[in-house]
Design a protein around this motif. Structure first.
Motif, mmCIF file in Angstrom:
data_model
loop_
_atom_site.group_PDB
_atom_site.id
_atom_site.type_symbol
_atom_site.label_atom_id
_atom_site.label_comp_id
_atom_site.label_asym_id
_atom_site.label_seq_id
_atom_site.Cartn_x
_atom_site.Cartn_y
_atom_site.Cartn_z
ATOM 1 N N GLY A 271 -23.321 -16.242 1.160
ATOM 2 C CA GLY A 271 -24.148 -15.069 1.425
ATOM 3 C C GLY A 271 -23.801 -14.362 2.705
ATOM 4 N N PRO A 272 -24.617 -14.497 3.771
ATOM 5 C CA PRO A 272 -24.446 -13.716 4.992
ATOM 6 C C PRO A 272 -23.067 -13.906 5.614
ATOM 7 C CG PRO A 272 -26.560 -14.854 4.990
ATOM 8 C CD PRO A 272 -25.793 -15.386 3.835
ATOM 9 N N GLN A 273 -22.533 -12.833 6.145
ATOM 10 C CA GLN A 273 -21.210 -12.860 6.755
ATOM 11 C C GLN A 273 -21.270 -12.721 8.268
ATOM 12 O OE1 GLN A 273 -18.447 -13.440 4.719
ATOM 13 N NE2 GLN A 273 -20.132 -13.770 3.274
ATOM 14 N N ALA A 274 -22.436 -12.374 8.810
ATOM 15 C CA ALA A 274 -22.588 -12.177 10.251
ATOM 16 C C ALA A 274 -23.961 -12.686 10.675
ATOM 17 C CB ALA A 274 -22.440 -10.701 10.607
ATOM 18 N N PRO A 275 -24.109 -13.090 11.950
ATOM 19 C CA PRO A 275 -25.395 -13.641 12.398
ATOM 20 C C PRO A 275 -26.580 -12.714 12.170
ATOM 21 C CG PRO A 275 -23.702 -14.140 14.008
ATOM 22 C CD PRO A 275 -23.075 -13.214 13.003
ATOM 23 N N ASP A 276 -26.370 -11.400 12.318
ATOM 24 C CA ASP A 276 -27.527 -10.513 12.168
ATOM 25 C C ASP A 276 -27.954 -10.341 10.719
ATOM 26 O OD1 ASP A 276 -25.497 -8.894 11.283
ATOM 27 O OD2 ASP A 276 -25.903 -7.254 12.680
ATOM 28 N N ASP A 277 -27.191 -10.918 9.791
ATOM 29 C CA ASP A 277 -27.600 -10.910 8.383
ATOM 30 C C ASP A 277 -28.399 -12.157 8.001
ATOM 31 O OD1 ASP A 277 -26.266 -8.505 7.883
ATOM 32 O OD2 ASP A 277 -24.371 -9.549 7.515
ATOM 33 N N LEU A 278 -28.408 -13.155 8.881
ATOM 34 C CA LEU A 278 -29.055 -14.423 8.557
ATOM 35 C C LEU A 278 -30.573 -14.303 8.587
ATOM 36 C CD1 LEU A 278 -26.967 -17.040 10.590
ATOM 37 C CD2 LEU A 278 -27.117 -16.890 8.104
ATOM 38 N N ARG A 279 -31.214 -14.928 7.611
ATOM 39 C CA ARG A 279 -32.657 -15.108 7.638
ATOM 40 C C ARG A 279 -32.932 -16.536 8.088
ATOM 41 N NH1 ARG A 279 -35.896 -11.754 4.590
ATOM 42 N NH2 ARG A 279 -37.548 -12.907 5.677
ATOM 43 N N VAL A 280 -33.577 -16.666 9.233
ATOM 44 C CA VAL A 280 -33.798 -17.981 9.841
ATOM 45 C C VAL A 280 -35.290 -18.241 9.963
ATOM 46 C CG1 VAL A 280 -33.424 -19.435 11.877
ATOM 47 C CG2 VAL A 280 -31.644 -17.813 11.144
ATOM 48 N N CYS A 281 -35.724 -19.434 9.550
ATOM 49 C CA CYS A 281 -37.100 -19.838 9.847
ATOM 50 C C CYS A 281 -37.067 -21.137 10.633
ATOM 51 C CB CYS A 281 -37.966 -19.943 8.593
ATOM 52 S SG CYS A 281 -37.751 -21.397 7.583
ATOM 53 N N LEU A 282 -37.924 -21.206 11.641
ATOM 54 C CA LEU A 282 -37.975 -22.306 12.591
ATOM 55 C C LEU A 282 -39.331 -22.971 12.489
ATOM 56 C CD1 LEU A 282 -36.802 -23.832 15.054
ATOM 57 C CD2 LEU A 282 -37.601 -21.946 16.489
ATOM 58 N N LEU A 283 -39.354 -24.237 12.092
ATOM 59 C CA LEU A 283 -40.596 -24.981 11.964
ATOM 60 C C LEU A 283 -40.916 -25.645 13.295
ATOM 61 C CD1 LEU A 283 -39.396 -24.717 9.030
ATOM 62 C CD2 LEU A 283 -40.589 -26.822 8.481
ATOM 63 N N GLY A 284 -42.040 -25.257 13.893
ATOM 64 C CA GLY A 284 -42.440 -25.834 15.165
ATOM 65 C C GLY A 284 -42.176 -24.904 16.327
ATOM 66 N N TYR A 285 -42.791 -25.228 17.471
ATOM 67 C CA TYR A 285 -42.653 -24.371 18.658
ATOM 68 C C TYR A 285 -42.722 -25.207 19.928
ATOM 69 C CZ TYR A 285 -47.642 -24.676 17.532
ATOM 70 O OH TYR A 285 -48.890 -25.132 17.157
ATOM 71 N N GLY A 286 -42.177 -26.442 19.873
ATOM 72 C CA GLY A 286 -42.079 -27.301 21.043
ATOM 73 C C GLY A 286 -40.768 -27.102 21.773
ATOM 74 N N ASN A 287 -40.445 -28.054 22.648
ATOM 75 C CA ASN A 287 -39.256 -27.924 23.493
ATOM 76 C C ASN A 287 -37.968 -27.834 22.693
ATOM 77 O OD1 ASN A 287 -39.971 -28.348 26.565
ATOM 78 N ND2 ASN A 287 -41.292 -29.740 25.430
ATOM 79 N N VAL A 288 -37.829 -28.677 21.672
ATOM 80 C CA VAL A 288 -36.581 -28.668 20.916
ATOM 81 C C VAL A 288 -36.465 -27.386 20.095
ATOM 82 C CG1 VAL A 288 -37.450 -29.913 18.897
ATOM 83 C CG2 VAL A 288 -35.053 -30.118 19.521
ATOM 84 N N ALA A 289 -37.586 -26.907 19.558
ATOM 85 C CA ALA A 289 -37.577 -25.647 18.813
ATOM 86 C C ALA A 289 -37.245 -24.478 19.740
ATOM 87 C CB ALA A 289 -38.924 -25.427 18.137
ATOM 88 N N PHE A 290 -37.721 -24.535 20.976
ATOM 89 C CA PHE A 290 -37.435 -23.464 21.944
ATOM 90 C C PHE A 290 -35.938 -23.401 22.227
ATOM 91 C CE2 PHE A 290 -37.931 -21.442 26.249
ATOM 92 C CZ PHE A 290 -38.568 -20.290 25.808
ATOM 93 N N GLY A 291 -35.275 -24.564 22.284
ATOM 94 C CA GLY A 291 -33.824 -24.571 22.450
ATOM 95 C C GLY A 291 -33.116 -23.933 21.273
ATOM 96 N N ALA A 292 -33.591 -24.219 20.057
ATOM 97 C CA ALA A 292 -32.997 -23.603 18.861
ATOM 98 C C ALA A 292 -33.189 -22.099 18.883
ATOM 99 C CB ALA A 292 -33.623 -24.207 17.609
ATOM 100 N N LEU A 293 -34.348 -21.659 19.308
ATOM 101 C CA LEU A 293 -34.631 -20.228 19.404
ATOM 102 C C LEU A 293 -33.671 -19.560 20.382
ATOM 103 C CD1 LEU A 293 -36.679 -18.090 18.444
ATOM 104 C CD2 LEU A 293 -38.070 -18.683 20.422
ATOM 105 N N ASP A 294 -33.450 -20.201 21.505
ATOM 106 C CA ASP A 294 -32.512 -19.697 22.511
ATOM 107 C C ASP A 294 -31.134 -19.473 21.885
ATOM 108 O OD1 ASP A 294 -31.029 -19.154 24.778
ATOM 109 O OD2 ASP A 294 -31.348 -21.098 25.726
ATOM 110 N N GLU A 295 -30.635 -20.455 21.136
ATOM 111 C CA GLU A 295 -29.299 -20.336 20.568
ATOM 112 C C GLU A 295 -29.242 -19.270 19.481
ATOM 113 O OE1 GLU A 295 -25.285 -21.170 20.519
ATOM 114 O OE2 GLU A 295 -26.841 -21.840 21.921
#
Length: 463
Positions: A271-295
């Protein structure tokens, strides 16, 4: 059953210290873990404190830390066999092989990432040998520490949401623009208000959400909050007995897992060919999730859905799972529901997630200590980070930072371990006067008798 500690052993500080290298072990079956727990600067601090430090030959080699650097810091270099003998305290990043643990002297202490729920055999071996284990990953702040920047960020987000007239917090759809390291408190405040939706966007949307907050705007609002208001917040909310983990690299874990998931989703050809085409869902909002959000934001992902407790209830969750190219789990469930309650189920692989979807689990576990992602029973390892089932890619790497953040995470661990040993907790003084945060992390050995009966052992599944 372990024998009781004698008076001399209970009062003895740690003087003879061993720093062990990583080898094949239950947590490192493919030898991919190559980090060392202490850098030469940390060894030097222990030597200045009066400790005799021995370092296993080649322990820091993979991190570019030669034996010569450790000897220059005041350590001696020993073989693997000698390292575990005649020591008061052995420090190792991941738990050692059971035969190495059995080499230790009765009454001595192992300080490592022990993961007692995932590897209960290690506890059994330690108890049989009379060796104490303090699990690094279970030590928590005691009491909880909330920094001024965290409190200001929370208060700023509360002010910004309160300014939206005519809506209760639960009716809001919140969009946060960009990313800031100092916005963790604000993100958590918004998530805990259980909004209708919570998204992090790379740029402002053409059709604004009910409330749109730029991270720069949040920082400006936080900077305007007076010190007296921060003090009043603390007065109204006494700190909890225990706060976040003292020794961790959760931000690097989140970043490494998200980076791997993004790269895999883009190269799997579904499917997606570039990062801005990706649909991302993040479960949780703790420290490890915040790191994933950063990336995700660094990579240029246009929109990330952050799923709060409200959004992880079915059928709301199914809507996100169906539409996502990348699902990142950063939600660590309480031990009582592990193995009985899942956010991503086996059935979801067959009937909800589209073929080509990537599921990254940042929490990790095993058959005896399950994660919130049911299809993932055992964590994978860097040499084979993912598996494919029903066309869905599943990854839960034991040691995520090894995939791109090995040096950064090793340096963080070294600083944190040194602080626990020589600063706040003063673990170097021995177990007799150990803090409540240390005693909660004591999972094996004769010193268990030092923990009050009302003091529970900490439990954690996080990698």
């Amino acid at each position: 059953m372990t024998a009781a500690l004698g008076p001399a052993m209970r009062s003895r500080p740690f003087h003879r210290i061993g720093l062990a290298a990583e080898h094949l072990s239950p947590e490192n079956p493919d030898g991919s873990e190559v980090r060392v727990a202490l850098a030469p600067a940390a060894v030097s601090a222990l030597v200045r404190h009066g400790c005799a430090v021995a370092v296993e030959r080649g322990a820091g080699e993979a991190m570019g830390l030669s034996d010569a650097l450790y000897t220059a810091a005041g350590a001696t270099v020993e073989t693997r066999d000698a390292l575990y003998r005649d020591k008061d305290l052995v420090i190792k990043l991941k738990g050692p092989a059971h035969h190495d643990l059995a080499r230790m002297d009765p009454g001595s202490t192992l300080f490592c990432m022990a993961h007692p729920l995932s590897i209960p055999e290690r506890v059994e071996v330690a108890n049989a040998c009379g060796v104490n284990i303090v699990a690094m990953e279970l030590i928590r702040e005691c009491p909880e520490v909330l920094t001024d920047s965290y409190v200001r960020s929370r208060l700023a987000m509360r002010d910004l949401l309160a300014a939206v007239r005519g809506h209760a917090a639960g009716d809001l759809s919140v969009a946060l623009i960009g990313f800031s390291d100092d916005a963790f408190g604000g993100l958590q405040y918004a998530a805990r208000r259980r909004p209708r939706s919570l998204r992090v966007l790379r740029s402002r949307p053409a059709a604004p959400a009910t409330v749109t907050v730029g991270f720069g705007e949040l920082e400006e609002a936080a900077a305007r909050i007076a010190a007296a208001r921060v003090a009043a917040y603390r007065d109204r909310r006494p700190p909890r007995p225990y706060g976040r983990r003292r020794i961790h690299c959760l931000h690097e874990t989140g970043r490494a897992g998200a980076r791997f998931g993004i790269d895999l989703a883009l190269r799997n050809g579904h499917g997606p060919q570039a990062p801005d085409d990706l649909r991302v869902c993040l479960l949780g909002y703790g420290n490890v999730a915040f790191g994933a959000l950063d990336e995700c934001v660094r990579h240029g992902v246009r929109e990330i859905d952050v799923l709060t407790k409200r959004a992880t209830r079915r059928p709301h969750l199914l809507r996100y799972l169906r539409s996502s190219d990348l699902v990142i789990n950063g939600a660590e469930q309480p031990p009582a529901v592990r193995g009985t309650r899942y956010l991503v189920t086996d059935d979801d692989l067959r009937s909800v997630l589209r073929p080509g979807t990537v599921v990254v689990d940042l929490v990790g576990g095993c058959a005896t200590n399950r994660t919130a992602v049911e299809p993932i029973v055992e964590s994978t390892h860097p040499s084979r980070p993912c598996v494919v089932r029903h066309g869905v890619y599943l990854a839960s790497v034991w040691g995520w930072p090894l995939l791109g953040f090995a040096r950064e995470s090793a340096e963080r661990y070294s600083r944190q371990i040194t602080d626990v040993l020589l600063a706040d907790e003063r673990l170097i003084d021995g177990l007799a006067g150990a803090t409540a945060g240390i005693l909660r992390a004591l999972v094996a050995g004769p010193a268990l008798g030092l923990r009050p009966s009302s003091q529970p052992m900490a439990l954690s599944a996080t990698l």
